[in-house]
Write a protein that holds these residues in place. Structure first.
Motif, PDB file in Angstrom:
ATOM      1  N   ARG A   1       0.792  -1.377   0.169  1.00  0.00           N
ATOM      2  CA  ARG A   1      -0.108   0.111   0.085  1.00  0.00           C
ATOM      3  C   ARG A   1       0.706   1.087  -0.036  1.00  0.00           C
ATOM      4  NH1 ARG A   1      -5.409  -0.723   3.664  1.00  0.00           N
ATOM      5  NH2 ARG A   1      -5.976  -2.739   2.901  1.00  0.00           N
ATOM      6  N   TYR A   2       0.206   2.348  -1.027  1.00  0.00           N
ATOM      7  CA  TYR A   2       1.045   3.656  -0.780  1.00  0.00           C
ATOM      8  C   TYR A   2       0.459   4.555  -0.229  1.00  0.00           C
ATOM      9  CZ  TYR A   2       2.949   7.742  -2.995  1.00  0.00           C
ATOM     10  OH  TYR A   2       3.711   8.796  -2.999  1.00  0.00           O
ATOM     11  N   PRO A   3       1.140   5.416   0.795  1.00  0.00           N
ATOM     12  CA  PRO A   3       2.715   5.214   0.961  1.00  0.00           C
ATOM     13  C   PRO A   3       3.203   4.408   1.983  1.00  0.00           C
ATOM     14  CG  PRO A   3       1.875   7.216   1.796  1.00  0.00           C
ATOM     15  CD  PRO A   3       0.743   6.459   1.479  1.00  0.00           C
ATOM     16  N   SER A   4       2.268   3.983   2.916  1.00  0.00           N
ATOM     17  CA  SER A   4       2.441   3.559   4.284  1.00  0.00           C
ATOM     18  C   SER A   4       3.363   2.055   4.313  1.00  0.00           C
ATOM     19  CB  SER A   4       1.290   3.381   5.003  1.00  0.00           C
ATOM     20  OG  SER A   4       0.351   2.325   4.781  1.00  0.00           O
ATOM     21  N   GLU A   5       3.029   1.289   3.312  1.00  0.00           N
ATOM     22  CA  GLU A   5       3.795   0.224   3.385  1.00  0.00           C
ATOM     23  C   GLU A   5       4.964  -0.059   2.528  1.00  0.00           C
ATOM     24  OE1 GLU A   5      -0.207  -2.815   4.258  1.00  0.00           O
ATOM     25  OE2 GLU A   5       0.746  -2.805   2.321  1.00  0.00           O
ATOM     26  N   PHE A   6       5.339   0.861   1.911  1.00  0.00           N
ATOM     27  CA  PHE A   6       6.589   0.785   1.182  1.00  0.00           C
ATOM     28  C   PHE A   6       7.883   1.258   2.278  1.00  0.00           C
ATOM     29  CE2 PHE A   6       3.755   1.382  -2.394  1.00  0.00           C
ATOM     30  CZ  PHE A   6       4.181   0.397  -3.112  1.00  0.00           C
ATOM     31  N   ILE A   7       8.923   1.059   1.861  1.00  0.00           N
ATOM     32  CA  ILE A   7      10.094   1.415   2.832  1.00  0.00           C
ATOM     33  C   ILE A   7      10.868   2.584   2.174  1.00  0.00           C
ATOM     34  CG2 ILE A   7      12.185   0.229   3.843  1.00  0.00           C
ATOM     35  CD1 ILE A   7      10.917  -2.577   3.411  1.00  0.00           C
ATOM     36  N   TRP A   8      11.066   3.686   3.151  1.00  0.00           N
ATOM     37  CA  TRP A   8      11.492   4.690   2.705  1.00  0.00           C
ATOM     38  C   TRP A   8      13.023   4.981   3.330  1.00  0.00           C
ATOM     39  CZ3 TRP A   8       8.874   6.271  -1.227  1.00  0.00           C
ATOM     40  CH2 TRP A   8       7.336   5.701  -1.555  1.00  0.00           C
ATOM     41  N   ASP A   9      13.749   3.842   3.411  1.00  0.00           N
ATOM     42  CA  ASP A   9      15.104   4.196   3.751  1.00  0.00           C
ATOM     43  C   ASP A   9      15.987   3.029   3.004  1.00  0.00           C
ATOM     44  OD1 ASP A   9      14.848   2.011   5.537  1.00  0.00           O
ATOM     45  OD2 ASP A   9      13.819   3.171   6.905  1.00  0.00           O
ATOM     46  N   LEU A  10      17.245   3.159   3.493  1.00  0.00           N
ATOM     47  CA  LEU A  10      18.140   2.046   2.736  1.00  0.00           C
ATOM     48  C   LEU A  10      17.992   0.386   3.475  1.00  0.00           C
ATOM     49  CD1 LEU A  10      21.358   4.066   2.308  1.00  0.00           C
ATOM     50  CD2 LEU A  10      19.565   3.525   0.594  1.00  0.00           C
ATOM     51  N   THR A  11      16.972   0.375   4.281  1.00  0.00           N
ATOM     52  CA  THR A  11      16.807  -0.982   4.580  1.00  0.00           C
ATOM     53  C   THR A  11      15.985  -1.973   3.655  1.00  0.00           C
ATOM     54  OG1 THR A  11      14.590  -0.592   6.044  1.00  0.00           O
ATOM     55  CG2 THR A  11      16.707  -0.353   7.161  1.00  0.00           C
TER      56      THR A  11
END
Ligand code: UYC
Length: 229
Positions: free
Chosen positions: A190-200
């Motif tokens: 789900r956009y945006p909450s389930e995407f990972i917004w860092d280098l992990t």
């Protein structure tokens, strides 16, 4: 006999990515002599074709409290390490600033807006892209956007990274989605909450291309002559 610093300096340019990352870490703990090695590495690097190692060194030096380091960065790389070439006079400096700050969600939004700007007025109003517009993108601009993502993500993000994974999976979209964590089982991420917004995030996770209207835009991005010419 090589000094430790000379060995670290060599390791910075000549080994695999994991070793390069560890070497940057090590050098950054050694005070001004380590910082000097990192600055020398940036100073002698290819400015036209920066790599993610240069980007990672740049990001590391930015966190230094040394005035000499900050002076060096302000003088040599006031906007960052990626040259912002555009065939259509588009200003990518706000995108570079966001990615340097590792603001990947904002950078992702701006990437779409910049590509709409690249496509022209009707796309700017529409706020999404036709695949036929993507096909017409200049190589220069697509490469600039891609290099920005690649260089400030330790080589993890960017269309070229997605393309390599996609090719390795025989261009099978259904295999690509779980690999880059855009889908888990039957559920779209789900956009945006389930995407990972860092280098992990997994390799290739960003930037996003909305799949609401199908795969054609993404197909055009990953098949673009920018990656092969
Ligand atoms: N979204 O699920 N997405 C939006 C993705 C889909 C949907 C934006 C990516 C599936 C709606 C971005 C995935 C789906 C909107 C992305 C994903 C869906 C929206 C903002 C995994 C429903 C509101 C930029 C493949 C099942 C906007 C933009 C609209 C937005 C990205 C729904 C970046 C990679 C199939 C309703 N989703 N999107 O493009 O257009 O608007 O209505 O991909």
């Amino acid at each position: 006999e090589l000094t430790d610093l000379e060995q670290l300096s060599t390791a910075l340019s000549s080994s695999n990515g994991k070793t390069q990352l560890k070497t940057i870490e090590t050098l950054s703990t050694l005070g001004s002599s380590g910082e000097q090695v990192l600055m020398d590495f940036l100073a002698k690097g290819d400015r036209h074709h920066p790599t993610w190692v240069q980007g990672t060194v740049f990001l590391k030096l930015r966190t230094s409290e040394s005035a000499a380091v900050q002076e060096f960065l302000n003088r040599e790389f006031p906007q960052g390490v990626v040259p912002l070439k555009s065939d259509r006079d588009i200003d990518y400096s706000p995108l570079q600033a966001l990615l340097i700050e590792q603001k990947f969600l904002e950078g992702d939004r701006l990437t779409l807006l910049k590509m709409c700007e690249l496509a022209g007025e009707s796309a700017m109003t529409r706020k999404w892209l036709y695949f036929s517009e993507v096909n017409q993108f200049p190589r220069t601009d697509l490469r600039t956007i891609n290099t920005l993502w690649l260089v400030y993500s330790e080589g993890k993000f960017g269309f070229s990274v997605q393309r390599e994974i996609w090719l390795s999976l025989g261009k099978n979209w259904d295999k690509l989605w779980p690999k880059i964590q855009w889908r888990t089982g039957k559920a779209w991420t789900r956009y945006p909450s389930e995407f990972i917004w860092d280098l992990t995030a997994p390799k290739g996770h960003l930037p996003l291309t909305n799949q609401l209207r199908g795969v054609r835009v993404m197909n055009s991005l990953l098949s673009h002559p920018a990656w092969t010419d």
